[in-house]
Design an enzyme around this catalytic site. Sequence first.
Site, short mmCIF file in Angstrom:
data_model
loop_
_atom_site.label_atom_id
_atom_site.label_comp_id
_atom_site.label_asym_id
_atom_site.label_seq_id
_atom_site.Cartn_x
_atom_site.Cartn_y
_atom_site.Cartn_z
N ASP A 1 0.83 -1.21 0.00
CA ASP A 1 0.00 0.00 0.00
C ASP A 1 0.86 1.26 0.00
OD1 ASP A 1 -2.42 1.35 0.02
OD2 ASP A 1 -3.24 0.27 1.74
N TRP B 1 -3.17 3.32 -5.81
CA TRP B 1 -4.45 3.93 -6.20
C TRP B 1 -4.40 4.66 -7.55
CZ3 TRP B 1 -2.66 6.51 -1.30
CH2 TRP B 1 -2.71 5.60 -0.24
N GLY B 2 -3.36 4.35 -8.35
CA GLY B 2 -3.26 4.99 -9.66
C GLY B 2 -2.71 6.41 -9.59
N ASP B 3 -2.30 6.85 -8.41
CA ASP B 3 -1.87 8.25 -8.25
C ASP B 3 -0.66 8.61 -9.11
OD1 ASP B 3 -3.87 8.46 -6.42
OD2 ASP B 3 -2.58 8.95 -4.70
N ASN B 4 0.23 7.65 -9.31
CA ASN B 4 1.48 7.93 -10.04
C ASN B 4 1.54 7.17 -11.37
OD1 ASN B 4 3.11 9.42 -7.75
ND2 ASN B 4 2.14 7.65 -6.81
N ASP C 1 -10.27 3.33 -3.51
CA ASP C 1 -10.97 2.13 -3.04
C ASP C 1 -12.38 2.01 -3.61
OD1 ASP C 1 -8.70 1.81 -1.58
OD2 ASP C 1 -9.67 1.85 0.38
C1 GLA Z 1 -6.07 1.29 1.51
C2 GLA Z 1 -6.22 0.27 0.39
C3 GLA Z 1 -7.31 -0.70 0.73
C4 GLA Z 1 -7.01 -1.39 2.05
C5 GLA Z 1 -6.79 -0.37 3.16
C6 GLA Z 1 -6.26 -1.01 4.43
O1 GLA Z 1 -7.20 2.10 1.61
O2 GLA Z 1 -6.46 0.91 -0.82
O3 GLA Z 1 -7.49 -1.64 -0.31
O4 GLA Z 1 -5.88 -2.19 1.89
O5 GLA Z 1 -5.86 0.62 2.75
O6 GLA Z 1 -6.02 -0.08 5.44
#
Ligand code: GLA
Length: 406
Positions: free
Chosen positions: A149, A183-186, A204
Amino acid sequence: MLLRYAILLCCLLASAASLAKKFEGLALTPPMGWNSWNTFACDINENLIKEIADTMVKNGMQTAGYEYINIDDCWHGERDAQGNIQVDKTRFPSGMKALANYVHSKGLKLGLYSDAGWQTCGGHPGSRGYEFQDAKQYASWGIDYLKYDWCNTEGLKAEGAYLTMREAIHQAGRPMVFSLCEWGDNKPWEWAQDIGHLWRTTGDIYPCFDCEYNHGTWSSWGVLKILDMQKGLRKYAGPGHWNDPDMMEVGNGMNQAEDRSHFAMWAMLAAPLIAGNDLRSMSAETLAILNNQEVITVDQDPLGIQGFIYADNFQDTSLQIWFKPLQKGDWAMAILNRGDKASPFTFDWKNEKVIDDLSQRVAEFSQQVYQIKNLWSGQELADSQTMLQQQIDAHDTLILRLSPKR
Ligand code: GLA
């Protein structure tokens, strides 16, 4: 002089050899499994994981292709005096190695979660500064998959941080699927192909069809929102390196039509199929969606070509039509009703021609007759010489497999 060159060459070769690669061959089709986060968040423990593994074996999911049991955030305890990461002993009293042994004894694989920053999103110890030590620890426990993450990473560059963990996994010597979660940010699709096996493309997911759920400083997203964020990304996906539009919310509160759409569209996207519901208590209807072998086969097609939109607002309806090239000249076709009302759907094959520049595949229905199978009902429909007429319920998706008739 000669000696100097010899030394230089020797150093160059040594550094090239030490530049490790990611483990190849681990995700030739999109990974399939289960992850704890969407339903349980931090409320996890070893009995839950064991019960999920047992259920996956008993309910046919393992046979259908689900393989990884992934423990997300909050399994961590503190680091010991040597800096080794430990499990939370109240949640995992038998330890991670024993749990991995249990999961392996069922023929399944175990995944863990960590974070490139100093803390995970849930506030547990992250791997920053401990990458090599953590990877070694995971390997010694028998871990097969790492989701990594991006919380609390101030001052880090994503590509470098993920490269460091790739090196660490390689040095630890145990093949692990490496799942990037920034999350695709970079724009990981531009640089992560040789670093990991999948990368999140968005923030998410949230278990709703088309909502945005605002958490204050960030939002999570419904199925259609995430689907629309995949625009322009299909060319980056392929065997061993997948776009990841996040884990599934099938069985987590949407209605059946919406769950069908979610699952069918993830298959059209060649997305990882990571279930996120409580497998122990799901309905027969939810299981039937998750275990639909024909839809899974669309997702797992060995060509690994992501699908694309053929028509939006088809004939001024709320229908969106997708195609995905499959092996042996087949195609998957999905008709997604984005609207809140049922919609009639009429498709006169002979007037339609599908051209995909990326795969260089063409389906010209006036030249080639296709057999048509409804993958939800398993029924063969009339072939493409007959106009297709169906009703698509609100938020539902009809998914078909087209096979050239010889
Ligand atoms: C981020 C991730 C989620 C999950 C949570 C856990 O938000 O994108 O998929 O893993 O953290 O804290």
